[in-house]
Design a protein around this motif. Sequence first.
Motif, PDB file in Angstrom:
ATOM      1  N   GLU A  73       0.824  -1.352  -0.046  1.00  0.00           N
ATOM      2  CA  GLU A  73       0.190   0.236  -0.341  1.00  0.00           C
ATOM      3  C   GLU A  73       1.412   1.439   0.245  1.00  0.00           C
ATOM      4  O   GLU A  73       0.549   1.949  -1.036  1.00  0.00           O
ATOM      5  CB  GLU A  73      -0.757  -0.175   1.129  1.00  0.00           C
ATOM      6  N   PHE A  74       1.810   1.311   0.696  1.00  0.00           N
ATOM      7  CA  PHE A  74       2.192   2.519   1.043  1.00  0.00           C
ATOM      8  C   PHE A  74       3.590   2.879  -0.550  1.00  0.00           C
ATOM      9  O   PHE A  74       2.963   4.358  -1.020  1.00  0.00           O
ATOM     10  CB  PHE A  74       3.586   2.833   1.653  1.00  0.00           C
ATOM     11  N   PHE A  75       2.900   2.224  -1.223  1.00  0.00           N
ATOM     12  CA  PHE A  75       4.261   2.018  -2.320  1.00  0.00           C
ATOM     13  C   PHE A  75       3.097   3.014  -3.227  1.00  0.00           C
ATOM     14  O   PHE A  75       3.602   3.360  -3.970  1.00  0.00           O
ATOM     15  CB  PHE A  75       4.827   0.980  -2.759  1.00  0.00           C
ATOM     16  N   SER A  76       2.246   2.118  -3.416  1.00  0.00           N
ATOM     17  CA  SER A  76       1.225   2.343  -5.097  1.00  0.00           C
ATOM     18  C   SER A  76       0.528   3.548  -4.530  1.00  0.00           C
ATOM     19  O   SER A  76       0.128   4.506  -5.175  1.00  0.00           O
ATOM     20  CB  SER A  76       0.379   1.304  -4.544  1.00  0.00           C
ATOM     21  N   GLU A  77       0.235   4.159  -2.753  1.00  0.00           N
ATOM     22  CA  GLU A  77      -0.316   5.168  -2.457  1.00  0.00           C
ATOM     23  C   GLU A  77       0.149   6.074  -3.081  1.00  0.00           C
ATOM     24  O   GLU A  77       0.332   7.296  -3.157  1.00  0.00           O
ATOM     25  CB  GLU A  77      -1.303   4.690  -1.486  1.00  0.00           C
ATOM     26  N   LEU A  78       1.675   5.840  -2.988  1.00  0.00           N
ATOM     27  CA  LEU A  78       2.807   7.225  -2.882  1.00  0.00           C
ATOM     28  C   LEU A  78       2.739   8.019  -4.686  1.00  0.00           C
ATOM     29  O   LEU A  78       2.759   8.835  -4.272  1.00  0.00           O
ATOM     30  CB  LEU A  78       4.227   6.829  -2.825  1.00  0.00           C
ATOM     31  N   ILE A  79       2.697   6.428  -5.454  1.00  0.00           N
ATOM     32  CA  ILE A  79       2.926   6.655  -6.645  1.00  0.00           C
ATOM     33  C   ILE A  79       1.854   7.236  -7.259  1.00  0.00           C
ATOM     34  O   ILE A  79       2.033   7.970  -8.343  1.00  0.00           O
ATOM     35  CB  ILE A  79       3.997   5.801  -7.207  1.00  0.00           C
ATOM     36  N   ARG A  80       1.165   7.239  -6.679  1.00  0.00           N
ATOM     37  CA  ARG A  80      -0.175   7.370  -6.799  1.00  0.00           C
ATOM     38  C   ARG A  80      -0.203   9.123  -6.865  1.00  0.00           C
ATOM     39  O   ARG A  80      -0.945   9.510  -7.556  1.00  0.00           O
ATOM     40  CB  ARG A  80      -1.435   6.561  -6.952  1.00  0.00           C
ATOM     41  N   THR A 282      -8.749  -9.474  14.209  1.00  0.00           N
ATOM     42  CA  THR A 282      -9.989  -9.615  14.689  1.00  0.00           C
ATOM     43  C   THR A 282      -9.421  -9.331  16.586  1.00  0.00           C
ATOM     44  O   THR A 282      -8.959 -10.502  16.438  1.00  0.00           O
ATOM     45  CB  THR A 282     -11.331 -10.762  15.020  1.00  0.00           C
ATOM     46  N   PRO A 283      -9.206  -8.414  17.456  1.00  0.00           N
ATOM     47  CA  PRO A 283     -10.574  -7.057  16.948  1.00  0.00           C
ATOM     48  C   PRO A 283      -9.666  -6.291  16.276  1.00  0.00           C
ATOM     49  O   PRO A 283      -8.778  -6.340  15.808  1.00  0.00           O
ATOM     50  CB  PRO A 283     -10.198  -6.266  18.420  1.00  0.00           C
ATOM     51  N   SER A 284     -10.510  -5.393  15.660  1.00  0.00           N
ATOM     52  CA  SER A 284     -10.091  -4.872  14.920  1.00  0.00           C
ATOM     53  C   SER A 284      -9.431  -3.591  15.023  1.00  0.00           C
ATOM     54  O   SER A 284      -9.416  -3.372  16.409  1.00  0.00           O
ATOM     55  CB  SER A 284     -11.160  -3.930  13.926  1.00  0.00           C
ATOM     56  N   LEU A 285      -7.909  -2.928  14.011  1.00  0.00           N
ATOM     57  CA  LEU A 285      -6.807  -2.324  15.109  1.00  0.00           C
ATOM     58  C   LEU A 285      -7.244  -1.157  14.860  1.00  0.00           C
ATOM     59  O   LEU A 285      -6.970  -0.187  14.585  1.00  0.00           O
ATOM     60  CB  LEU A 285      -5.548  -3.107  14.385  1.00  0.00           C
ATOM     61  N   SER A 286      -6.819  -0.540  16.375  1.00  0.00           N
ATOM     62  CA  SER A 286      -6.747   1.175  16.590  1.00  0.00           C
ATOM     63  C   SER A 286      -5.511   1.470  16.113  1.00  0.00           C
ATOM     64  O   SER A 286      -4.588   1.123  15.705  1.00  0.00           O
ATOM     65  CB  SER A 286      -7.293   1.596  17.876  1.00  0.00           C
ATOM     66  N   THR A 287      -5.475   2.413  15.380  1.00  0.00           N
ATOM     67  CA  THR A 287      -4.175   3.377  14.168  1.00  0.00           C
ATOM     68  C   THR A 287      -3.882   4.195  14.005  1.00  0.00           C
ATOM     69  O   THR A 287      -5.067   5.391  14.274  1.00  0.00           O
ATOM     70  CB  THR A 287      -4.086   2.377  14.227  1.00  0.00           C
ATOM     71  N   VAL A 288      -3.078   4.303  13.624  1.00  0.00           N
ATOM     72  CA  VAL A 288      -2.675   6.055  13.416  1.00  0.00           C
ATOM     73  C   VAL A 288      -2.306   5.893  11.881  1.00  0.00           C
ATOM     74  O   VAL A 288      -1.795   5.193  11.170  1.00  0.00           O
ATOM     75  CB  VAL A 288      -1.607   6.869  14.116  1.00  0.00           C
ATOM     76  N   ARG A 289      -3.668   6.621  11.000  1.00  0.00           N
ATOM     77  CA  ARG A 289      -3.636   6.968  10.146  1.00  0.00           C
ATOM     78  C   ARG A 289      -2.996   7.369   8.936  1.00  0.00           C
ATOM     79  O   ARG A 289      -2.533   9.137   9.924  1.00  0.00           O
ATOM     80  CB  ARG A 289      -4.641   6.830   9.026  1.00  0.00           C
ATOM     81  N   VAL A 290      -2.006   7.676   7.743  1.00  0.00           N
ATOM     82  CA  VAL A 290      -1.258   8.255   7.389  1.00  0.00           C
ATOM     83  C   VAL A 290      -1.906   8.467   6.166  1.00  0.00           C
ATOM     84  O   VAL A 290      -1.788   7.484   5.470  1.00  0.00           O
ATOM     85  CB  VAL A 290       0.817   7.829   7.693  1.00  0.00           C
ATOM     86  N   ARG A 291      -1.765   9.851   5.629  1.00  0.00           N
ATOM     87  CA  ARG A 291      -2.162  10.321   4.245  1.00  0.00           C
ATOM     88  C   ARG A 291      -1.588   9.417   3.850  1.00  0.00           C
ATOM     89  O   ARG A 291      -1.235  10.827   2.922  1.00  0.00           O
ATOM     90  CB  ARG A 291      -3.560  10.844   4.587  1.00  0.00           C
ATOM     91  N   ILE A 292      -0.929   8.833   2.956  1.00  0.00           N
ATOM     92  CA  ILE A 292       0.152   8.030   2.276  1.00  0.00           C
ATOM     93  C   ILE A 292       0.066   8.836   0.302  1.00  0.00           C
ATOM     94  O   ILE A 292       0.560  10.092  -0.010  1.00  0.00           O
ATOM     95  CB  ILE A 292       0.397   7.079   1.575  1.00  0.00           C
ATOM     96  N   ALA A 293      -1.421   8.856   0.119  1.00  0.00           N
ATOM     97  CA  ALA A 293      -1.032   9.810  -1.665  1.00  0.00           C
ATOM     98  C   ALA A 293      -1.261  10.900  -1.207  1.00  0.00           C
ATOM     99  O   ALA A 293      -0.423  11.869  -2.445  1.00  0.00           O
ATOM    100  CB  ALA A 293      -2.532   9.131  -1.793  1.00  0.00           C
ATOM    101  N   GLU A 294      -2.302  11.710  -0.650  1.00  0.00           N
ATOM    102  CA  GLU A 294      -1.404  12.822   0.246  1.00  0.00           C
ATOM    103  C   GLU A 294      -0.352  13.925   0.284  1.00  0.00           C
ATOM    104  O   GLU A 294       0.275  14.242  -0.016  1.00  0.00           O
ATOM    105  CB  GLU A 294      -2.194  13.523   1.234  1.00  0.00           C
ATOM    106  N   LEU A 295       0.415  12.817   1.550  1.00  0.00           N
ATOM    107  CA  LEU A 295       1.925  13.047   1.361  1.00  0.00           C
ATOM    108  C   LEU A 295       2.742  13.092  -0.565  1.00  0.00           C
ATOM    109  O   LEU A 295       3.630  14.603  -0.292  1.00  0.00           O
ATOM    110  CB  LEU A 295       3.086  11.629   2.022  1.00  0.00           C
ATOM    111  N   GLY A 296       2.612  12.051  -1.227  1.00  0.00           N
ATOM    112  CA  GLY A 296       2.842  12.499  -2.561  1.00  0.00           C
ATOM    113  C   GLY A 296       2.920  13.193  -3.262  1.00  0.00           C
ATOM    114  O   GLY A 296       3.322  13.859  -4.044  1.00  0.00           O
TER     115      GLY A 296
END
Lengths: 351, 351
Positions: A73-80, A282-296
């Motif tokens: 995901e990181f790669f593809s979103e960044l390139i996108r 399970t359980p679904s994971l609480s996390t910190v999201r990085v908006r990677i495409a936005e970073l790119g």
Amino acid sequence: MTATIKDVAREAKVSVASVSRALNGGGGVTPATAQRIREAAARLRYVPHSAARSLITRRTHTIGALLPDLHGEFFSELIRGIDLEARSHGLHLLVSSSHDGEEDAAAALRAMQGRVDGVVLLSSPHVDAAFLKANLPDGLPIVLLNSDVKNGADAVLNIDNFAGTYAMVRHLVDIGHQRIAFVGGPKDNYDARQREAGFRAAMAKFLPGEPVRVLAGDFGESSGYVAARELLAMKSRPQAVFAANDTMAVGCLQAFKEAGLAVPGDIAVAGFDDIPIARYVTPSLSTVRVRIAELGKNAMELLADLMDRPGLSAASVHTLGCDIVVRESCGAHRGGATITTTKKIRRTSNR
Amino acid sequence: MTATIKDVAREAKVSVASVSRALNGGGGVTPATAQRIREAAARLRYVPHSAARSLITRRTHTIGALLPDLHGEFFSELIRGIDLEARSHGLHLLVSSSHDGEEDAAAALRAMQGRVDGVVLLSSPHVDAAFLKANLPDGLPIVLLNSDVKNGADAVLNIDNFAGTYAMVRHLVDIGHQRIAFVGGPKDNYDARQREAGFRAAMAKFLPGEPVRVLAGDFGESSGYVAARELLAMKSRPQAVFAANDTMAVGCLQAFKEAGLAVPGDIAVAGFDDIPIARYVTPSLSTVRVRIAELGKNAMELLADLMDRPGLSAASVHTLGCDIVVRESCGAHRGGATITTTKKIRRTSNR
DNA sequence: AACTTCCATGAAAACGTTTACGTTCGCGCC
DNA sequence: GGCGCGAACGTAAACGTTTTCATGGAAGTT
């Protein structure tokens, strides 16, 4: 073979200079002749020879993206993100990925020499100020992503790891956790260090008396598993574990499951990155999201800016905020709330 | 500004022609002078101006990758495979991704005109023979990925969807399932059609008497969920569900979980793609794996081949085999066995 | 009506290579 | 010792643009 500007000139009965002017919109051409030229060009399916153009304009209309060995995901979103923004500027994207080691990255950077007007470089541990000084043709605009080089010369764009962990800790405290442990990442990883710093700062701020529990990890799933088992062996078991990335958090979940502990009932878990898997465990994971495409996208905007004004000092530091994604694993699930730590990009020019 | 070949010539006290010969290894230059020239070049940090070179050699040493709007693993692995192989051929990679719709793709293809020596194109539904004829500058080598265009002119490289589904059905039959249902994908998707065809063929072969149950799906998770609920309503419930991709299989798992059915105890589930999530869901998902990086690598090899021999007819069809990945969801988990349907690439020249 | 101004257009130089073709020179051969 | 010959090297053309400068003519100003 393919039509050149001379063919168009002959076809339209004008000189090559006029063709160039008409097609590049520079003006100095009668609407009538411009029209005639455009028609001739279309008829011959003329498309300018980009090498010839680059030769004289000294612009390639191409930017390079230099990336380390990334997956998913990181790669593809960044390139996108980069690609979309580049296209909107009329720029092409030359990608060189999967670089391991300094030698490799240096070769790739040199190979881009003259083929690109600018570079977006995602740092690996060995890409530092000295590396850049040695391998970067000077005058080439560059934007550094997730880098701790502050050579006072280049533009740097970072994920706000610090604010992300800080905000997550605040959230964990808000919902009642006190004994919070942290599983760190590789020592030579910039993101990992920032995240740990954010954790320590938040603990100092919100839970001053509380001992700070930081365990070693390496971003791999099994290191999260190992850390979790260490936690289980502690005399006063933490109420929450915050892993420096999701992969390790998944390892923690696994360990707790095996130990028969309920998450979040017995112990809460949080991660960082919001990898796709986070919502499926399970359980679904609480996390910190990085908006990677936005970073790119932001990196590309920054770069386009730099390319527009040559000579301008590029030195600046920018950070892109993260979102807290509340799911089940932290014990405060309220239907997938998302808390944005920073909406807009923050610029910190250092001069 | 930066050194040109003339500067090197002056520095080494030879003509530009000799510099060119020495640096390009063409011969016709004394070892001694060649050495002197190389030293001069190194001293001046000379790097040939690629545009000037392209102008006269008519080669850019760059290949283009044209991709539709992809996400995640597939995108990154494909690029990785292409990039690695391209680099080993001394080629650069120009990426244009996230194309939606015919107009968009056509523009991108035209924009690559003259900037690349060849193209790897991953098909979207609207990329057909007519599209290529209209937008592809003739003489430009191209490799089509996952495409059903057979215009007898271009090289095509496909995932062996048919063999993949076929083999998975065989496996399901082997472990005792008889009433097997299939959840299809979008009608206009080439992969989806091939997979369904493989399913039907395998059913006809291994379970001739059995009615063929094919449900509609669209590759989305919720369509898998919906299909699973339809299955639950059937009078004689199937023993196994085979979804045309993993995402829908995950949707099925969700539906069965809600209905209180045990997987694989009450019903077996299989998917296709081996997305990263597949190993993290519970139960872990049996699926068909596509070696995507290898697909990219093979495409690039094919393209390099085409670029080497201009004029050669490119027409050919190749397929890349898949692996059956046996996990928990199909009811025959034996520690993660992997069955390879086809090891090597299969060439089917059509002339 | 003469003069200036301005604008459309063309001629030609320049960009940095590669390469076909000449020239020079050393050397072996008769 | 003249002759040819091949290797090393130089000269210059060519690739397809953009851009500067010159030129001419029309339009505007007095």
